[in-house]
Structures are given as C-alpha cells and as structure tokens.
Motif scaffolding. Sequence first.
Motif, PDB file in Angstrom:
ATOM      1  N   ASP A 144     -47.990 -14.087 -27.677  1.00  0.00           N
ATOM      2  CA  ASP A 144     -48.168 -12.799 -27.027  1.00  0.00           C
ATOM      3  C   ASP A 144     -49.654 -12.496 -26.863  1.00  0.00           C
ATOM      4  OD1 ASP A 144     -45.476 -12.547 -27.002  1.00  0.00           O
ATOM      5  OD2 ASP A 144     -45.359 -11.004 -28.557  1.00  0.00           O
ATOM      6  N   SER A 171     -48.882  -5.166 -26.100  1.00  0.00           N
ATOM      7  CA  SER A 171     -48.669  -6.619 -26.211  1.00  0.00           C
ATOM      8  C   SER A 171     -47.604  -7.040 -25.225  1.00  0.00           C
ATOM      9  CB  SER A 171     -48.213  -6.990 -27.623  1.00  0.00           C
ATOM     10  OG  SER A 171     -49.196  -6.675 -28.564  1.00  0.00           O
ATOM     11  N   TRP A 172     -47.775  -8.221 -24.640  1.00  0.00           N
ATOM     12  CA  TRP A 172     -46.780  -8.756 -23.722  1.00  0.00           C
ATOM     13  C   TRP A 172     -46.712 -10.266 -23.876  1.00  0.00           C
ATOM     14  CZ3 TRP A 172     -51.564  -7.079 -22.413  1.00  0.00           C
ATOM     15  CH2 TRP A 172     -52.390  -7.967 -21.740  1.00  0.00           C
ATOM     16  N   SER A 173     -45.619 -10.820 -23.409  1.00  0.00           N
ATOM     17  CA  SER A 173     -45.368 -12.260 -23.551  1.00  0.00           C
ATOM     18  C   SER A 173     -45.964 -13.035 -22.380  1.00  0.00           C
ATOM     19  CB  SER A 173     -43.866 -12.517 -23.608  1.00  0.00           C
ATOM     20  OG  SER A 173     -43.612 -13.893 -23.592  1.00  0.00           O
TER      21      SER A 173
END
Length: 169
Positions: A159, A147-149
Amino acid sequence: MQAGKPLRWITGKRREQLPACQRSNTVRLHQRGVSLLEVMIAVLVLSVGVLGAASLQLNAIRYSASADHATRATLIARDVLDRIRANPSALGSYAAASVTGACSPNLGGVNVAAQDMADFTQAVTCQLPSATASIVIAGGRVTVSISWSEARIMANAGDTTLVVSSVIR
C-alpha cells in the motif's frame, strides 16, 4: 590456408583456370544462405526493439496510473483540510475519523461537519482502490492519512500512504 597457395573452389580447379562464365557461379555457391541469415538477424534485432518499446509503454502506463492515484489522494486530503479550516468551531467533529470499506453513495449529513465527512468518505472509497483514511487532531494540528493499494498496477506492491498535516488556528 597456407600462404602463397591459391584457393580451390568446389570444382577442385583454381579460379583462374575456370571459364569466365563459371567464375561468378563459384562465388555464388559459397554465399548461398547468407541473405537468409542477414534477414533472420534483422528480424531478431527488430523484434528486440519492438519488445523494448512495448516494455517502455507498459512502464509508462503503470507510472501514470500510480501518479494519478497520488494526485487524487493529495486533492482529497487538501479538500478535507480546507473544509476543516473553514469550520474550526466543529473541530471535534472531525477528530478520530476513520474511513474504510467499499464505495458507497454520499448519504449526506445533518450539519456541515457531517456532510464534510460524508464527502470525504465517498471520495476516499470511490476514487482510490482499496483505500483507507484517517483524520487525527492533536492540539491545533490536523493530520490526514490516506492509504491505497497499488496491487493492480504492480504485482506484489504494498500500500502507498500519503500523510498531509496542517495547523488549524
């Protein structure tokens, strides 16, 4: 205007009653400011077009950055899955791995699995913004979640999560 009555110009005379040199001047008096209005409309249309082009460019940059993050996450997930496939005897060393935090240098490991996890941790934390990751092994199935922003790309964006799963034999 009533039908059959000729127009009267500024002088109060019919156009036909004016000398030839003044006939063109009366038409000009009624057209004063028309070219300025045309220029203002042209500038308005041009500015709307330029704003539209700028909006298209901004959206292209946003979607390009988002696609870059998704590509990096996919490459990182596939890389760790390939490393797990190459080292099936140490499958337990990869289980329940969790990655969070800021970018840190690769500290290495004492064995192949520890080195793989150190590389995975560095790739996730350094290549993706505010990223977290986990590896879950259930039976012979390995699931990698990253997961990333997307907050830097689009305001109030949540996210994004990529989940890749593979069976290890």
